[in-house]
Design a protein around this motif. Structure first.
Motif, PDB file in Angstrom:
ATOM      1  N   THR A 101     -10.023   8.329   3.854  1.00 28.14           N
ATOM      2  CA  THR A 101      -8.579   8.336   3.625  1.00 28.14           C
ATOM      3  C   THR A 101      -8.164   7.010   2.990  1.00 28.14           C
ATOM      4  OG1 THR A 101      -7.938   7.310   5.719  1.00 28.14           O
ATOM      5  CG2 THR A 101      -8.318   9.688   5.745  1.00 28.14           C
ATOM      6  N   ASP A 102      -6.893   6.902   2.640  1.00 27.63           N
ATOM      7  CA  ASP A 102      -6.383   5.625   2.129  1.00 27.63           C
ATOM      8  C   ASP A 102      -5.469   4.961   3.157  1.00 27.63           C
ATOM      9  OD1 ASP A 102      -4.233   7.314   1.986  1.00 27.63           O
ATOM     10  OD2 ASP A 102      -3.647   6.768  -0.054  1.00 27.63           O
ATOM     11  N   ILE A 103      -5.700   5.255   4.426  1.00 26.20           N
ATOM     12  CA  ILE A 103      -4.902   4.664   5.500  1.00 26.20           C
ATOM     13  C   ILE A 103      -4.944   3.140   5.428  1.00 26.20           C
ATOM     14  CG2 ILE A 103      -4.803   4.300   7.999  1.00 26.20           C
ATOM     15  CD1 ILE A 103      -5.552   7.209   8.391  1.00 26.20           C
ATOM     16  N   ALA A 104      -6.123   2.571   5.211  1.00 27.02           N
ATOM     17  CA  ALA A 104      -6.249   1.114   5.198  1.00 27.02           C
ATOM     18  C   ALA A 104      -5.371   0.487   4.117  1.00 27.02           C
ATOM     19  CB  ALA A 104      -7.709   0.715   4.997  1.00 27.02           C
ATOM     20  N   SER A 105      -5.338   1.088   2.960  1.00 26.39           N
ATOM     21  CA  SER A 105      -4.523   0.562   1.868  1.00 26.39           C
ATOM     22  C   SER A 105      -3.043   0.585   2.229  1.00 26.39           C
ATOM     23  CB  SER A 105      -4.766   1.373   0.591  1.00 26.39           C
ATOM     24  OG  SER A 105      -4.014   0.857  -0.484  1.00 26.39           O
ATOM     25  N   GLN A 106      -2.601   1.698   2.833  1.00 24.15           N
ATOM     26  CA  GLN A 106      -1.211   1.793   3.279  1.00 24.15           C
ATOM     27  C   GLN A 106      -0.897   0.724   4.313  1.00 24.15           C
ATOM     28  OE1 GLN A 106      -0.267   5.921   4.490  1.00 24.15           O
ATOM     29  NE2 GLN A 106      -2.226   6.431   3.561  1.00 24.15           N
ATOM     30  N   SER A 107      -1.836   0.535   5.257  1.00 27.11           N
ATOM     31  CA  SER A 107      -1.625  -0.439   6.319  1.00 27.11           C
ATOM     32  C   SER A 107      -1.526  -1.854   5.757  1.00 27.11           C
ATOM     33  CB  SER A 107      -2.768  -0.354   7.336  1.00 27.11           C
ATOM     34  OG  SER A 107      -2.743   0.879   8.025  1.00 27.11           O
ATOM     35  N   VAL A 108      -2.383  -2.185   4.809  1.00 22.58           N
ATOM     36  CA  VAL A 108      -2.343  -3.511   4.207  1.00 22.58           C
ATOM     37  C   VAL A 108      -1.018  -3.726   3.479  1.00 22.58           C
ATOM     38  CG1 VAL A 108      -3.347  -4.987   2.419  1.00 22.58           C
ATOM     39  CG2 VAL A 108      -4.831  -3.801   4.037  1.00 22.58           C
ATOM     40  N   ASN A 109      -0.551  -2.706   2.780  1.00 21.86           N
ATOM     41  CA  ASN A 109       0.756  -2.803   2.112  1.00 21.86           C
ATOM     42  C   ASN A 109       1.849  -3.137   3.124  1.00 21.86           C
ATOM     43  OD1 ASN A 109      -0.349  -2.192  -0.378  1.00 21.86           O
ATOM     44  ND2 ASN A 109       0.201  -0.029  -0.297  1.00 21.86           N
ATOM     45  N   LYS A 110       1.804  -2.482   4.263  1.00 18.00           N
ATOM     46  CA  LYS A 110       2.783  -2.708   5.320  1.00 18.00           C
ATOM     47  C   LYS A 110       2.713  -4.147   5.824  1.00 18.00           C
ATOM     48  CE  LYS A 110       5.503  -1.803   8.906  1.00 18.00           C
ATOM     49  NZ  LYS A 110       6.958  -1.554   8.765  1.00 18.00           N
ATOM     50  N   LEU A 111       1.499  -4.619   6.082  1.00 22.14           N
ATOM     51  CA  LEU A 111       1.327  -5.968   6.625  1.00 22.14           C
ATOM     52  C   LEU A 111       1.737  -7.037   5.613  1.00 22.14           C
ATOM     53  CD1 LEU A 111      -2.084  -5.500   8.477  1.00 22.14           C
ATOM     54  CD2 LEU A 111       0.203  -5.598   9.493  1.00 22.14           C
ATOM     55  N   LEU A 112       1.390  -6.839   4.365  1.00 22.76           N
ATOM     56  CA  LEU A 112       1.784  -7.807   3.343  1.00 22.76           C
ATOM     57  C   LEU A 112       3.297  -7.836   3.155  1.00 22.76           C
ATOM     58  CD1 LEU A 112      -0.997  -7.306   0.626  1.00 22.76           C
ATOM     59  CD2 LEU A 112      -0.857  -9.067   2.400  1.00 22.76           C
ATOM     60  N   ALA A 113       3.928  -6.668   3.271  1.00 24.99           N
ATOM     61  CA  ALA A 113       5.384  -6.609   3.166  1.00 24.99           C
ATOM     62  C   ALA A 113       6.045  -7.374   4.305  1.00 24.99           C
ATOM     63  CB  ALA A 113       5.860  -5.158   3.154  1.00 24.99           C
ATOM     64  N   GLU A 114       5.373  -7.408   5.441  1.00 20.57           N
ATOM     65  CA  GLU A 114       5.894  -8.161   6.589  1.00 20.57           C
ATOM     66  C   GLU A 114       5.519  -9.633   6.540  1.00 20.57           C
ATOM     67  OE1 GLU A 114       5.157  -6.462  10.391  1.00 20.57           O
ATOM     68  OE2 GLU A 114       6.027  -4.526   9.875  1.00 20.57           O
ATOM     69  N   LYS A 115       4.799 -10.015   5.494  1.00 18.28           N
ATOM     70  CA  LYS A 115       4.415 -11.405   5.267  1.00 18.28           C
ATOM     71  C   LYS A 115       3.597 -11.983   6.416  1.00 18.28           C
ATOM     72  CE  LYS A 115       8.327 -12.317   2.185  1.00 18.28           C
ATOM     73  NZ  LYS A 115       7.507 -12.118   0.986  1.00 18.28           N
ATOM     74  N   VAL A 116       2.579 -11.222   6.841  1.00 16.99           N
ATOM     75  CA  VAL A 116       1.695 -11.745   7.880  1.00 16.99           C
ATOM     76  C   VAL A 116       0.891 -12.901   7.320  1.00 16.99           C
ATOM     77  CG1 VAL A 116       1.545  -9.517   9.059  1.00 16.99           C
ATOM     78  CG2 VAL A 116      -0.189 -10.127   7.349  1.00 16.99           C
ATOM     79  N   ASP A 117       0.456 -13.788   8.205  1.00 15.44           N
ATOM     80  CA  ASP A 117      -0.293 -14.970   7.800  1.00 15.44           C
ATOM     81  C   ASP A 117      -1.798 -14.770   7.883  1.00 15.44           C
ATOM     82  OD1 ASP A 117       2.079 -16.626   7.447  1.00 15.44           O
ATOM     83  OD2 ASP A 117       2.275 -16.478   9.621  1.00 15.44           O
ATOM     84  N   VAL A 118      -2.234 -13.799   8.666  1.00 14.61           N
ATOM     85  CA  VAL A 118      -3.651 -13.476   8.775  1.00 14.61           C
ATOM     86  C   VAL A 118      -3.784 -12.004   9.105  1.00 14.61           C
ATOM     87  CG1 VAL A 118      -3.753 -14.076  11.247  1.00 14.61           C
ATOM     88  CG2 VAL A 118      -5.852 -14.088   9.883  1.00 14.61           C
ATOM     89  N   ILE A 119      -4.803 -11.369   8.560  1.00 11.31           N
ATOM     90  CA  ILE A 119      -5.110  -9.976   8.888  1.00 11.31           C
ATOM     91  C   ILE A 119      -6.448  -9.945   9.602  1.00 11.31           C
ATOM     92  CG2 ILE A 119      -5.713  -7.709   7.943  1.00 11.31           C
ATOM     93  CD1 ILE A 119      -3.608  -8.125   5.806  1.00 11.31           C
TER      94      ILE A 119
END
Length: 420
Positions: A101-119
């Motif tokens: 699936t492309d779940i990981a890509s969606q999740s990363v988009n979400k985290l980057l939009a929230e401006k996380v400092d580390v994944i």
């Protein structure tokens, strides 16, 4: 108190096709590490934001609970010690899914939009390979608690990718040595077709052959296949003394086929790896896995650490990669303290430094106090000494060896520590 965002826990599956960047394959040329500099830093707002990219669904979902628990425990203890830069850290959880699936890509988009400092994540090497360019290209640090593919050692990650689990060169060496030491002269490999599977198989083969054994069959399979009879048939025809199963959740489909053709754990010696070493319990008839052995990276989780994890998640039944997840968060937080900044471009310069070469400390509180006193620190964590090298790999690590009993659950036999 942990400031947490749960909104993305229920991320939907929007597509069944693999993301078109090699997530379903171990192919593709990658530039060398360090061939480009890190992009401009993001973040730097004074609040240290942690995003998790860990499996809630997919073929490695069984690894999710201990990994989330490790992150949660680290966040709890960091905030109890006054947080990072005087403020509580914030944790946002997302699902990594798997490469179907492309779940990981969606999740990363979400985290980057929230401006996380580390994944923190992913668990699967192939999933990380599918999103690493998006993460590091955005100037965000990625730390995986479970990636073991040797591809990451030379990957062009802009100096922003780290892992607290060792590359498979060590696990493969320990597993191959174990197979030979158990008296197996001939070995068959059943291997998942992805970066993790083929990379680990290469290391296992090398160790077996170096030890005087012979790999008489190596069958690489598609994990999405409806049936594995052809590959199992070739293993049976080669008649090895031992069978090494390198895979993920599809192992549950492979095992009944092995039993069906007489390649049981009693007639052949089975060996599993971290991707499928699981307590199968009542999922199979008693005795199905009895005598089988397996390896997984990581030092023994102390009784005290396990107790703390169970306070975070009372339903926890497995502790695999919990310590690596815990250490990933603590190291990132300590680096931010050392840099006096939560901006990835700033604290990334301190990540390797806080893992080695200074005064030993074994908790966030103790290390934070040492930093405040102007000392150089060397954090030794729950997963071991870590000590990141220039590639972001731990320079030394421990591999646990386990054996299954008649109830299809495993217990530790020993630990092997070695240089990478």
């Amino acid at each position: 108190m942990i400031r947490r965002n749960f909104a993305w826990r229920g991320v939907a599956v929007l597509g069944a096709a693999c993301l078109a960047l090699g997530a379903c394959s171990n192919d593709g040329d990658k530039p060398e590490t360090g061939s480009s500099s890190a992009p401009a830093a993001t973040g730097g707002d004074g609040v240290f934001k942690v995003g998790t990219l860990l499996p809630q669904t997919g073929s490695l979902a069984f690894l999710g609970p201990p990994e989330f628990a490790g992150v949660d425990l680290a966040a709890k203890e960091i905030n109890a010690a006054g947080g990072v830069l005087g403020k509580d850290i914030v944790v946002t959880d997302t699902d990594s899914g798997d490469t179907t699936t492309d779940i990981a890509s969606q999740s990363v988009n979400k985290l980057l939009a929230e401006k996380v400092d580390v994944i923190i994540g992913a668990a699967s090497s192939s999933v990380s390979l599918s999103v690493i360019d998006k993460i590091t290209g955005a100037g965000v640090v990625q730390i995986s608690p479970a990636n073991t593919s040797d591809k990451f050692t030379t990957y062009n990650d802009k100096g922003l990718y780290y892992r607290t689990a060792p590359p498979d060169t060590l696990q493969g060496r320990v597993l191959g040595d174990l197979v030979v030491a158990d008296g197996n002269a001939t070995v068959g490999l059943l291997v998942l077709q992805d970066a993790y599977g083929t990379g680990l198989a290469k290391s296992v083969r090398s160790a077996v052959e170096s030890g005087g054994g012979q790999v008489v069959a190596e069958e690489i399979y598609d994990p999405k296949a409806a049936d594995f009879s052809a590959e199992i048939g070739k293993i049976k025809q080669a008649n090895p003394q031992a069978i090494v199963l390198i895979g993920f959740d599809e192992t549950k489909k492979i095992v009944p086929k092995l039993v069906e053709v007489g390649l049981t754990a009693k007639t052949k010696k089975w060996y599993l790896v971290d991707g499928n070493l699981s307590n199968y319990g009542k999922e199979f008839p008693n005795g199905t896995f009895e005598g089988a052995k397996g390896t997984t990276p990581g030092a023994k989780a102390s009784d005290e650490f396990q107790k703390k994890l169970l306070e975070v998640d009372p339903a926890l039944k497995d502790f695999t990669y919990s310590a690596e997840s815990y250490d990933a968060v603590v190291l990132a937080a300590l680096a931010a303290e050392a840099a006096k900044s939560d901006a990835p471009g700033d604290y990334n310069k301190q990540l390797a430094a806080v893992s080695k070469g200074g005064e030993k400390c074994t908790s966030f509180q103790a290390c934070k106090d040492a930093l405040a006193a102007g000392k150089d620190i060397d954090y030794d964590g729950m997963s071991g000494p870590i000590e990141w090298n220039e590639a972001g790999d731990p320079a030394e690590a421990t591999i646990g060896i386990y054996q299954y009993g008649p109830d299809n659950t495993y217990k530790n036999v020993s630990y092997q520590t070695g240089k990478i």
